[in-house]
Design a protein around this motif. Structure first.
Motif, PDB file in Angstrom:
ATOM      1  N   MET A   1      42.396  55.277  33.804  1.00 37.33           N
ATOM      2  CA  MET A   1      42.038  55.270  34.754  1.00 37.33           C
ATOM      3  C   MET A   1      40.450  54.450  34.974  1.00 37.33           C
ATOM      4  O   MET A   1      40.277  53.866  35.803  1.00 37.33           O
ATOM      5  N   TYR A   2      39.423  55.422  34.063  1.00 41.05           N
ATOM      6  CA  TYR A   2      38.131  54.528  34.317  1.00 41.05           C
ATOM      7  C   TYR A   2      38.783  53.126  33.740  1.00 41.05           C
ATOM      8  O   TYR A   2      37.998  51.845  34.368  1.00 41.05           O
ATOM      9  N   ALA A   3      39.466  53.104  32.161  1.00 40.85           N
ATOM     10  CA  ALA A   3      40.006  51.193  32.210  1.00 40.85           C
ATOM     11  C   ALA A   3      40.336  50.865  33.189  1.00 40.85           C
ATOM     12  O   ALA A   3      39.794  49.335  33.536  1.00 40.85           O
ATOM     13  N   ALA A   4      41.142  50.988  34.228  1.00 38.09           N
ATOM     14  CA  ALA A   4      41.607  50.240  35.261  1.00 38.09           C
ATOM     15  C   ALA A   4      41.113  50.333  35.680  1.00 38.09           C
ATOM     16  O   ALA A   4      40.782  48.836  37.301  1.00 38.09           O
ATOM     17  N   CYS A   5      40.410  51.257  36.324  1.00 41.63           N
ATOM     18  CA  CYS A   5      39.033  50.388  37.658  1.00 41.63           C
ATOM     19  C   CYS A   5      37.939  49.855  37.171  1.00 41.63           C
ATOM     20  O   CYS A   5      37.550  48.562  38.029  1.00 41.63           O
ATOM     21  N   VAL A   6      37.300  49.330  36.225  1.00 42.05           N
ATOM     22  CA  VAL A   6      37.343  48.662  36.019  1.00 42.05           C
ATOM     23  C   VAL A   6      37.359  46.928  35.168  1.00 42.05           C
ATOM     24  O   VAL A   6      37.382  45.389  35.592  1.00 42.05           O
ATOM     25  N   LYS A   7      39.083  47.083  35.524  1.00 42.88           N
ATOM     26  CA  LYS A   7      39.964  45.639  35.045  1.00 42.88           C
ATOM     27  C   LYS A   7      39.839  45.260  36.115  1.00 42.88           C
ATOM     28  O   LYS A   7      40.110  44.253  36.525  1.00 42.88           O
ATOM     29  N   GLN A   8      40.386  46.359  36.957  1.00 48.00           N
ATOM     30  CA  GLN A   8      40.020  45.833  39.102  1.00 48.00           C
ATOM     31  C   GLN A   8      38.829  45.030  38.988  1.00 48.00           C
ATOM     32  O   GLN A   8      38.797  44.545  39.696  1.00 48.00           O
ATOM     33  N   MET A   9      37.073  45.568  38.395  1.00 43.30           N
ATOM     34  CA  MET A   9      36.132  45.358  38.842  1.00 43.30           C
ATOM     35  C   MET A   9      36.051  44.058  39.117  1.00 43.30           C
ATOM     36  O   MET A   9      35.428  42.899  39.243  1.00 43.30           O
ATOM     37  N   VAL A  10      36.417  43.898  37.396  1.00 47.39           N
ATOM     38  CA  VAL A  10      36.252  42.655  36.445  1.00 47.39           C
ATOM     39  C   VAL A  10      37.310  41.287  37.165  1.00 47.39           C
ATOM     40  O   VAL A  10      37.210  40.344  37.817  1.00 47.39           O
ATOM     41  N   ALA A  11      38.190  41.983  37.979  1.00 47.34           N
ATOM     42  CA  ALA A  11      39.261  40.521  38.498  1.00 47.34           C
ATOM     43  C   ALA A  11      39.098  40.528  39.954  1.00 47.34           C
ATOM     44  O   ALA A  11      38.635  39.479  40.802  1.00 47.34           O
ATOM     45  N   ILE A  12      38.361  41.588  40.375  1.00 52.67           N
ATOM     46  CA  ILE A  12      37.141  41.402  41.785  1.00 52.67           C
ATOM     47  C   ILE A  12      36.037  40.026  41.783  1.00 52.67           C
ATOM     48  O   ILE A  12      35.924  39.583  42.320  1.00 52.67           O
ATOM     49  N   HIS A  13      35.461  40.445  40.939  1.00 54.38           N
ATOM     50  CA  HIS A  13      33.945  39.806  40.371  1.00 54.38           C
ATOM     51  C   HIS A  13      35.112  38.069  40.086  1.00 54.38           C
ATOM     52  O   HIS A  13      34.957  36.668  40.679  1.00 54.38           O
ATOM     53  N   GLU A  14      36.139  38.392  40.155  1.00 54.98           N
ATOM     54  CA  GLU A  14      36.462  36.921  39.011  1.00 54.98           C
ATOM     55  C   GLU A  14      36.716  35.961  40.247  1.00 54.98           C
ATOM     56  O   GLU A  14      36.221  34.688  40.365  1.00 54.98           O
ATOM     57  N   THR A  15      37.158  36.518  40.933  1.00 49.31           N
ATOM     58  CA  THR A  15      38.554  36.484  41.579  1.00 49.31           C
ATOM     59  C   THR A  15      36.804  35.770  43.132  1.00 49.31           C
ATOM     60  O   THR A  15      36.753  34.833  43.901  1.00 49.31           O
ATOM     61  N   ILE A  16      36.094  37.180  43.530  1.00 47.80           N
ATOM     62  CA  ILE A  16      34.072  36.227  44.068  1.00 47.80           C
ATOM     63  C   ILE A  16      33.868  34.834  43.499  1.00 47.80           C
ATOM     64  O   ILE A  16      33.589  34.187  44.521  1.00 47.80           O
ATOM     65  N   ALA A  17      34.082  35.052  42.309  1.00 50.26           N
ATOM     66  CA  ALA A  17      33.158  33.801  41.505  1.00 50.26           C
ATOM     67  C   ALA A  17      34.220  32.360  41.599  1.00 50.26           C
ATOM     68  O   ALA A  17      33.402  31.713  41.655  1.00 50.26           O
ATOM     69  N   THR A  18      35.892  32.915  41.554  1.00 53.65           N
ATOM     70  CA  THR A  18      36.426  31.764  41.163  1.00 53.65           C
ATOM     71  C   THR A  18      36.282  30.958  43.169  1.00 53.65           C
ATOM     72  O   THR A  18      36.340  30.014  43.994  1.00 53.65           O
ATOM     73  N   ASN A  19      35.967  31.855  44.412  1.00 54.15           N
ATOM     74  CA  ASN A  19      35.912  31.822  45.496  1.00 54.15           C
ATOM     75  C   ASN A  19      35.126  31.735  45.958  1.00 54.15           C
ATOM     76  O   ASN A  19      34.587  30.161  46.545  1.00 54.15           O
ATOM     77  N   ARG A  20      33.712  31.432  45.506  1.00 49.81           N
ATOM     78  CA  ARG A  20      32.260  30.915  45.527  1.00 49.81           C
ATOM     79  C   ARG A  20      32.258  29.794  45.114  1.00 49.81           C
ATOM     80  O   ARG A  20      31.835  28.551  45.728  1.00 49.81           O
ATOM     81  N   LEU A  21      32.892  29.426  43.778  1.00 48.76           N
ATOM     82  CA  LEU A  21      33.187  27.666  43.216  1.00 48.76           C
ATOM     83  C   LEU A  21      33.892  27.185  44.027  1.00 48.76           C
ATOM     84  O   LEU A  21      33.426  26.009  44.354  1.00 48.76           O
ATOM     85  N   GLN A  22      35.239  27.209  44.471  1.00 52.53           N
ATOM     86  CA  GLN A  22      36.019  26.609  45.645  1.00 52.53           C
ATOM     87  C   GLN A  22      34.920  27.042  46.869  1.00 52.53           C
ATOM     88  O   GLN A  22      35.054  25.199  47.614  1.00 52.53           O
ATOM     89  N   PHE A  23      34.006  27.941  47.406  1.00 54.98           N
ATOM     90  CA  PHE A  23      33.481  27.071  48.835  1.00 54.98           C
ATOM     91  C   PHE A  23      32.703  25.939  48.289  1.00 54.98           C
ATOM     92  O   PHE A  23      32.178  25.088  48.988  1.00 54.98           O
ATOM     93  N   ALA A  24      31.645  25.870  47.317  1.00 52.01           N
ATOM     94  CA  ALA A  24      30.808  25.360  47.133  1.00 52.01           C
ATOM     95  C   ALA A  24      31.700  23.685  46.977  1.00 52.01           C
ATOM     96  O   ALA A  24      30.895  22.447  47.321  1.00 52.01           O
ATOM     97  N   MET A  25      32.786  23.368  46.221  1.00 49.98           N
ATOM     98  CA  MET A  25      33.244  22.661  45.772  1.00 49.98           C
ATOM     99  C   MET A  25      33.838  21.908  47.299  1.00 49.98           C
ATOM    100  O   MET A  25      33.335  20.644  47.794  1.00 49.98           O
ATOM    101  N   HIS A  26      33.889  23.029  48.232  1.00 49.61           N
ATOM    102  CA  HIS A  26      34.207  22.546  49.701  1.00 49.61           C
ATOM    103  C   HIS A  26      33.411  22.163  50.527  1.00 49.61           C
ATOM    104  O   HIS A  26      33.509  21.077  50.769  1.00 49.61           O
ATOM    105  N   ILE A  27      32.050  22.375  50.132  1.00 53.03           N
ATOM    106  CA  ILE A  27      30.282  22.255  50.748  1.00 53.03           C
ATOM    107  C   ILE A  27      30.070  20.468  50.725  1.00 53.03           C
ATOM    108  O   ILE A  27      29.641  19.864  51.237  1.00 53.03           O
TER     109      ILE A  27
END
Length: 340
Positions: A1-27
């Motif tokens: 359960m803990y591993a699944a939560c960590v995996k989900q948190m990492v995925a969320i941060h990766e998505t946030i980083a990707t979106n921020r990069l896309q936002f920077a490129m868009h700006i």
């Protein structure tokens, strides 16, 4: 359960980083496009300013020439009056009173009063004709500037301002894009939100029809060469000046059907769309004449090279609009029946 939560948190941060990069490129892209808008607007504004300065300089030169012609006309008129006065005061032959003219050696080379008066009269007549000609030219130039050129320049400046305003609205609408969390009832979140599924929601920055039209105009004006290429600009403008409507239409038909394939297809698509817009003029108020004013300078802008070589004048802009108006009014004749 803990591993699944960590995996989900990492995925969320990766998505946030990707979106921020896309936002920077868009700006960055928005910044570059705004820079292009600024350059195009400043270039168009300078063209109108240069045209205005040329017209005003031509008017000042004409008025200066008129002042000189008037001064010369007055001077020659005064000289003629003096010659006439001298002729009237000159005594006839055999008179007892001594002559009042030149004496001595100078009298041998002096012209008779009659010839002096005749020469002065001719000079005054020539000066008066030159003054009248210059006066007519100055009045015509002043009337043309006040009734035609100045309103055209103001109208052109307003179009540049409106186009810049709509372009800014379009790019600012893109700027305000924000990440929106998609609702997913099958996701792991208790409230039905999958935090790992983040995307851009285009509905939040949907643009109106004016912004889309401005984007099309901006794209067409950003081309290295206009849809109606600058190599045919002189022939197209000459066709716009033709008084015979039939000859004008035939000339434009031949020129357009001789365009390169990309130019021809693009022009056909734009004109056919504008024709459909004009069919609904009762509702949208975009008649053929109005559409030609909006898209004339866009379809015949000539590119940056042409702008560097020659300055567009208000009269040329009027002829550009005339070309597009004739083509749009006769699009079903100029283009092939199966294409219209």
């Amino acid at each position: 359960m803990y591993a699944a939560c960590v995996k989900q948190m990492v995925a969320i941060h990766e998505t946030i980083a990707t979106n921020r990069l896309q936002f920077a490129m868009h700006i960055t892209q928005v910044c570059e496009e705004l820079t292009t808008v600024h350059k195009d607007t400043d270039r168009s504004r300078k063209q109108l300013k240069d045209a205005s300065e040329r017209y005003e300089r031509a008017l000042r030169d004409s008025e200066s020439a008129l002042d000189k012609a008037k001064a010369k006309q007055e001077a020659t008129s005064d000289a003629w009056d003096k010659a006439r006065q001298a002729l009237r005061t000159d005594l006839p032959r055999g008179a007892a009173s001594p002559p009042t003219g030149p004496t001595g050696l100078s009298a041998l080379f002096a012209k008779p009063p009659e010839k002096e008066e005749e020469a002065a009269r001719h000079r005054a007549a020539r000066a008066n004709d030159a003054y009248q000609t210059q006066l007519a030219a100055t009045l015509a130039l002043r009337n043309e500037f006040q009734r035609s050129q100045l309103p055209s320049l103001v109208h052109g400046l307003k179009e540049v301002n409106d186009e810049c305003d709509v372009a800014l609205q379009f790019h600012l609408a893109n700027y305000v894009r924000v990440p929106i969390y998609k609702q997913d009832t099958d996701g792991p979140d208790a409230q039905g939100t999958d935090l790992a599924n983040v995307s851009w929601n285009p509905d939040d920055y949907a643009s109106d029809i004016h912004t889309l039209a401005s984007a099309i105009k901006l794209f067409l004006r950003s081309l290295p060469d206009s849809v109606l290429p600058r190599s045919l600009a002189r022939q197209l403008l000459q066709a716009a000046r033709m008084p015979d409507a039939r000859v004008q239409l035939l000339t434009l038909h031949d020129l357009i059907n001789g365009l390169p394939e990309p130019n021809y297809c693009t022009l056909r698509a734009v004109i056919q769309h504008l024709d459909r817009v004009a069919l609904r003029a009762a509702r949208n108020q975009m008649h053929v004449h109005n559409l030609s004013i909006v898209f004339g300078p866009t379809l015949m802008h000539g590119g940056a090279v042409a702008v560097a070589q020659t300055h567009e004048t208000a009269n040329e802009m009027h002829l550009q609009c005339r070309v597009v108006e004739v083509v749009l009014s006769n699009c079903r004749i100029i283009f092939e029946p199966d294409e219209a």
